[in-house]
Motif scaffolding. Structure first.
Motif, mmCIF file in Angstrom:
data_model
loop_
_atom_site.group_PDB
_atom_site.id
_atom_site.type_symbol
_atom_site.label_atom_id
_atom_site.label_comp_id
_atom_site.label_asym_id
_atom_site.label_seq_id
_atom_site.Cartn_x
_atom_site.Cartn_y
_atom_site.Cartn_z
ATOM 1 N N LEU A 98 0.836 -1.201 0.000
ATOM 2 C CA LEU A 98 0.000 0.000 0.000
ATOM 3 C C LEU A 98 0.872 1.254 0.000
ATOM 4 C CD1 LEU A 98 -2.821 1.179 0.054
ATOM 5 C CD2 LEU A 98 -2.771 1.038 2.530
ATOM 6 N N LEU A 99 1.934 1.238 0.783
ATOM 7 C CA LEU A 99 2.867 2.363 0.784
ATOM 8 C C LEU A 99 3.504 2.534 -0.594
ATOM 9 C CD1 LEU A 99 4.461 4.559 2.350
ATOM 10 C CD2 LEU A 99 6.164 2.797 2.803
ATOM 11 N N GLU A 100 3.817 1.447 -1.260
ATOM 12 C CA GLU A 100 4.424 1.509 -2.593
ATOM 13 C C GLU A 100 3.508 2.229 -3.589
ATOM 14 O OE1 GLU A 100 7.248 0.197 -5.720
ATOM 15 O OE2 GLU A 100 7.240 1.145 -3.775
ATOM 16 N N GLN A 101 2.193 2.019 -3.472
ATOM 17 C CA GLN A 101 1.241 2.649 -4.386
ATOM 18 C C GLN A 101 0.751 4.009 -3.899
ATOM 19 O OE1 GLN A 101 0.919 1.164 -7.246
ATOM 20 N NE2 GLN A 101 1.993 -0.661 -6.565
ATOM 21 N N SER A 102 1.030 4.368 -2.661
ATOM 22 C CA SER A 102 0.453 5.565 -2.059
ATOM 23 C C SER A 102 0.849 6.884 -2.712
ATOM 24 C CB SER A 102 0.767 5.612 -0.560
ATOM 25 O OG SER A 102 2.119 5.927 -0.344
ATOM 26 N N PRO A 103 2.033 7.032 -3.312
ATOM 27 C CA PRO A 103 2.310 8.327 -3.935
ATOM 28 C C PRO A 103 1.273 8.713 -4.987
ATOM 29 C CG PRO A 103 4.345 7.129 -3.704
ATOM 30 C CD PRO A 103 3.238 6.190 -3.320
ATOM 31 N N LEU A 104 0.825 7.752 -5.766
ATOM 32 C CA LEU A 104 -0.202 8.041 -6.761
ATOM 33 C C LEU A 104 -1.572 8.194 -6.103
ATOM 34 C CD1 LEU A 104 -0.993 8.341 -9.749
ATOM 35 C CD2 LEU A 104 -1.412 5.892 -9.764
#
Length: 166
Positions: A98-104
């Motif tokens: 989830l952190l990996e996708q959170s910037p978007l």
């Protein structure tokens, strides 16, 4: 005759569609395919992707920039993760993804967490630190894991003025 065959494609429309297609391909490549920034050996409990995400978090929190030190820290974190219950390991891995996708999703960057610069990763983590109730515990867990690995390394003791055990 189909609807597309009835209308001729103008040069302007062709150029617009071509530019739009190239932008879409570039964004798709940048977002879906990642490059490995850190040389981390295979771990027992972490997949290669999990280790890359954790290394990106570790470097943003501790500001460590030495490749071997980062790999050693991820190995220490992996050893600690082996002591967790199966459910806790699953929750940690879910949080990492989830952190990996959170910037978007939450911060407006068109990149994954591991693809961001150090400053951008720090801003994203600050957003998690100050974010909603469910994001703060995730940040705190990742911060504690990073500190666990950082401060158990005797090479870092002198940086904080600790001479070691008596």
């Amino acid at each position: 005759m189909s609807l597309l065959a009835q209308k001729e494609l103008s040069r302007r429309s062709f150029i617009r569609l071509s530019v739009f297609g190239l932008i879409t391909i570039f964004l798709g490549w940048r977002f879906f395919f990642r490059t490995k920034k850190y040389l981390i050996p295979n771990q027992k409990n972490l997949s290669s992707n999990d280790a890359q995400i954790l290394a990106a978090v570790y470097t943003a929190i501790t500001l460590e920039d030495s490749g071997p030190a980062i790999a050693e820290a991820i190995s220490k974190i992996d050893q600690f993760i082996s002591t967790l219950t199966r459910r806790s390991r699953l929750e940690l891995k879910t949080a990492l993804h989830l952190l990996e996708q959170s910037p978007l999703l939450f911060h407006g960057y068109i990149s994954r967490f591991t693809g961001l610069s150090l400053e951008s990763r720090t801003k994203v983590l600050e957003g998690w630190q100050q974010g909603s109730l469910w994001r703060r515990p995730v940040f705190n867990a990742l911060k504690e894991l990073s500190y666990l690995a950082y401060y158990t390394d005797s090479g870092n003791w002198k940086k904080i003025g600790y001479n070691g055990p008596l």
